[in-house]
Design an enzyme around this catalytic site. Structure first.
Site, PDB file in Angstrom:
ATOM      1  N   GLU A  50      -2.908   0.600  -7.412  1.00 48.77           N
ATOM      2  CA  GLU A  50      -1.993   1.751  -7.452  1.00 48.77           C
ATOM      3  C   GLU A  50      -0.663   1.434  -8.123  1.00 48.77           C
ATOM      4  O   GLU A  50      -0.050   2.314  -8.741  1.00 48.77           O
ATOM      5  CB  GLU A  50      -1.751   2.275  -6.030  1.00 48.77           C
ATOM      6  CG  GLU A  50      -2.956   2.966  -5.416  1.00 48.77           C
ATOM      7  CD  GLU A  50      -3.865   2.027  -4.634  1.00 48.77           C
ATOM      8  OE1 GLU A  50      -4.811   2.510  -3.985  1.00 48.77           O
ATOM      9  OE2 GLU A  50      -3.615   0.795  -4.666  1.00 48.77           O
ATOM     10  N   PHE A 112      -5.566   6.850  10.980  1.00 52.74           N
ATOM     11  CA  PHE A 112      -6.034   5.871  10.003  1.00 52.74           C
ATOM     12  C   PHE A 112      -5.389   6.117   8.640  1.00 52.74           C
ATOM     13  O   PHE A 112      -5.395   7.236   8.144  1.00 52.74           O
ATOM     14  CB  PHE A 112      -7.558   5.952   9.894  1.00 52.74           C
ATOM     15  CG  PHE A 112      -8.150   5.033   8.863  1.00 52.74           C
ATOM     16  CD1 PHE A 112      -8.084   3.654   9.017  1.00 52.74           C
ATOM     17  CD2 PHE A 112      -8.767   5.539   7.732  1.00 52.74           C
ATOM     18  CE1 PHE A 112      -8.625   2.801   8.065  1.00 52.74           C
ATOM     19  CE2 PHE A 112      -9.309   4.703   6.775  1.00 52.74           C
ATOM     20  CZ  PHE A 112      -9.236   3.326   6.940  1.00 52.74           C
ATOM     21  N   GLN A 113      -4.847   5.067   8.059  1.00 54.09           N
ATOM     22  CA  GLN A 113      -4.177   5.104   6.752  1.00 54.09           C
ATOM     23  C   GLN A 113      -3.039   6.125   6.714  1.00 54.09           C
ATOM     24  O   GLN A 113      -2.808   6.796   5.710  1.00 54.09           O
ATOM     25  CB  GLN A 113      -5.176   5.369   5.621  1.00 54.09           C
ATOM     26  CG  GLN A 113      -6.121   4.191   5.386  1.00 54.09           C
ATOM     27  CD  GLN A 113      -6.901   4.290   4.095  1.00 54.09           C
ATOM     28  OE1 GLN A 113      -7.182   5.373   3.596  1.00 54.09           O
ATOM     29  NE2 GLN A 113      -7.261   3.141   3.529  1.00 54.09           N
ATOM     30  N   LYS A 162      -4.312  16.220   3.759  1.00 53.29           N
ATOM     31  CA  LYS A 162      -5.716  16.516   3.453  1.00 53.29           C
ATOM     32  C   LYS A 162      -6.082  17.968   3.765  1.00 53.29           C
ATOM     33  O   LYS A 162      -6.812  18.606   2.997  1.00 53.29           O
ATOM     34  CB  LYS A 162      -6.603  15.552   4.244  1.00 53.29           C
ATOM     35  CG  LYS A 162      -8.076  15.614   3.887  1.00 53.29           C
ATOM     36  CD  LYS A 162      -8.846  14.507   4.572  1.00 53.29           C
ATOM     37  CE  LYS A 162     -10.351  14.638   4.337  1.00 53.29           C
ATOM     38  NZ  LYS A 162     -10.729  14.498   2.937  1.00 53.29           N
ATOM     39  N   MET A 479      12.312 -18.207 -16.315  1.00 53.68           N
ATOM     40  CA  MET A 479      13.719 -17.895 -16.128  1.00 53.68           C
ATOM     41  C   MET A 479      14.282 -18.549 -14.867  1.00 53.68           C
ATOM     42  O   MET A 479      15.428 -19.027 -14.864  1.00 53.68           O
ATOM     43  CB  MET A 479      13.924 -16.379 -16.086  1.00 53.68           C
ATOM     44  CG  MET A 479      15.388 -15.953 -16.092  1.00 53.68           C
ATOM     45  SD  MET A 479      16.287 -16.527 -17.571  1.00 53.68           S
ATOM     46  CE  MET A 479      15.866 -15.212 -18.725  1.00 53.68           C
TER      47      MET A 479
END
Length: 565
Positions: A50, A112-113, A162, A479
């Site tokens: 993602e 959930f999630q 949802k 760096m």
């Protein structure tokens, strides 16, 4: 016409002109993906992470000037976007990120999630929404795109539960301009302030224009160039402003700041006037604030009023769109100040700057047996003619690109400036290549940063994108190692990257071409072959392990206290 929330979303994206978006499916957005197959006008690119989706949308936005779009699921899908959203927020890049969410009845119940996506992203978005009413979805999408692309651009997040995706409502769409009572960005400059700016310029004998990323965001590169030429004023750019003014111009001083050119840094320290256009005077540009530009009056042009006077004292503030402000100043230069001998006024100053360029050019120590990264950039510039889109990772590779590639056009450099995000360059190149399929797109990376989002090689190969990845391989987090060398007595604590993969074999494993360059005489022919290939390719260039980026202004030092080659 009654549609589901998923259909309303996709119909709205069509109306907004979205032709490509980047995403990764999951349970909380499965209804959107189920509907997406019926919208062939919107190309969906399946990324492998993602964060890659948001960086790709960001690269698309920077390359085109349009709003980039990413689609992710709830929970870890949403939290994985935060680095990409913060990257866009710091650099004022217009994005709309759509995240799935658990059903409204489950929000706050540790489902959930489920995470508080709106709360998590509030500090790094320009605005965000949690949609609870499907009848308001199309209006929210219109507002999101409007907010993202107007004023000082930035990312906007829409969190879409949802149950809202499957609920139905009448689809309504208006083509009228969005109007929001609480959000009315000002574009037009105050004419009196422009006159004050021009008066300050007329009184000046050693002025400098400092151009930032706002010039590119407002599509004001031509106006900047025309104005600088009209008043014969030297120009320097921040990292984000590179490409807004042609490096081929006699008025070009190079990039300013921590790794800026000697001439650019000395010009700000000795100027009697700085006209800053679309920059924000961040610490990498100013060095030690108390000693920054000690002789200069400052004109600051920016569309964001909160940016002006945030870091430095400003004598003439101009809150406006950069392009409109430059147009107004150019008009004044050609009318009210038409009799001014700008070239004559600035002749001595330009001679001084020319001498500094001759005395301290951008160069490097050519000793050692390995390929020099600066020569890689010079050779790449010669082969491409400056006609490529270059994305970068972050660190030494980024600075060598900025110093030695010589950009002549806007939107040709895609790089993470404000946040300094390693792993940005590869997915950003994906976004740029989808935006411009026929252009050469190159990601310049370090051997450390390329591994942050290397999984997007699968996206590149799946879609047969002819992206070229040039890895400047020094076996270190370069760096950080440079700082350890210069300021921590060579204590190279956990910066060795010698446990790295064989990048040529890795390219082959993904289905791309792989090249390795270890000798200087192989640099040009191998680069020419790789860049001319119609296939994706990784070019592993083994460079001097302890090569440093110079000039360098140490942290806390003034711009004239540079460490030189």
């Amino acid at each position: 016409m009654e549609l589901t929330g998923a259909q309303i979303l996709l119909e709205s994206l069509k109306k907004e002109g979205v032709d490509v978006m980047f995403g990764y499916p999951g349970g909380a957005i499965i209804d959107i993906y189920d509907t997406l197959s019926r919208y062939p006008e919107i190309k969906h690119v399946l990324v492998r992470h993602e964060q890659g989706a948001v960086h790709a949308a960001d690269g698309y936005a920077r390359a085109t000037g349009k709003v980039g779009v990413a689609l992710v699921t709830s929970g870890p899908g949403a939290t994985n976007t935060v680095t990409g959203i913060a990257t866009a927020y710091c650099d004022s890049i217009p994005l709309v990120v759509i995240s799935g969410q658990v059903g409204t009845g489950l929000i706050g119940n540790d489902a959930f999630q489920e995470v508080d996506t709106v709360g998590i992203t509030r500090p790094c978005t320009k605005y965000n929404y949690l949609v609870k009413d499907v009848s308001k979805l199309s209006q929210i999408i219109r507002e999101a795109f409007y907010i993202a692309r107007t004023g000082r651009p930035g990312p906007v997040l829409i969190d879409l539960p949802k149950d809202v995706q499957v609920s139905k409502a009448e689809f309504k769409w208006s083509n009228e301009e969005v109007s929001m009572r609480s959000y009315n960005p000002n574009y037009r400059p105050n004419h009196n302030q422009l006159r004050k700016a021009m008066e300050a310029l007329k009184e000046s004998s050693s002025p400098v224009i400092l151009a930032g990323g706002g010039v590119i965001l407002s599509n004001a590169s031509q106006e900047l160039t025309d104005f600088a030429n009209e008043v014969h004023c030297p120009v320097t750019c921040t990292l984000m402003g590179l490409g807004s003014f042609p490096s081929s111009s006699d008025l070009w001083l190079g990039m300013v700041g921590m790794h800026g050119t000697y001439t650019a840094n000395m010009s700000l320290n000795n100027a009697d006037l700085i006209v800053c256009v679309g920059g924000r005077f961040d610490d990498r540009v100013t060095g030690k604030l108390s000693t920054f530009a000690p002789k200069a009056k400052i004109v600051h042009i920016d569309i964001d009023p909160t940016t002006i006077r945030k870091n430095v004292k400003v004598d003439v503030p101009v809150v406006a769109d950069c392009r409109l402000a430059l147009e107004g100043m150019l008009e004044l230069a050609k009318t009210k100040y038409a009799e001014t001998d700008w070239a004559g006024k600035h002749k001595g100053w330009c001679e001084t700057l020319k001498n500094w360029r001759i005395e301290q050019p951008l160069t490097w120590n050519d000793e050692g047996r390995y390929v020099k990264p600066q020569q890689v950039m010079r050779t790449m510039r010669e082969i491409t003619g400056g006609n490529a889109i270059i994305s970068t990772e972050v660190g030494q590779n980024q600075m060598w690109v900025a110093q030695f590639y010589d950009f002549d056009s806007p939107r040709s450099l895609l790089t993470s400036g404000g946040l300094g995000t390693m792993g940005y360059g590869l997915p950003a190149a994906v976004g740029a290549q989808f935006a411009f399929p026929d252009k050469l797109v190159i990601d310049v990376a370090g051997d450390g940063s390329i591994q942050m989002n290397i999984q997007e090689m699968a996206t590149i190969v799946e879609h047969r994108l002819p992206i070229k990845i040039i890895i400047l391989n020094n076996g270190y987090l370069g760096m950080v190692r440079q700082w350890q060398e210069l300021f921590y007595k060579h204590n190279y604590s956990f910066t060795s990257m010698h446990g790295q993969p064989d990048f040529v074999k890795l390219a082959d494993a993904y289905g791309a071409e792989g090249y390795r360059i270890t000798a200087r005489e192989d640099l040009e022919p191998t680069l020419r072959k790789a860049l001319a290939s119609p296939n994706p390719a990784i070019v592993d260039v083994v460079i001097e392990p302890e090569e440093d980026v110079y000039p360098m202004v140490p942290a806390g030092a003034s711009l004239d206290e540079m460490l030189l080659v």
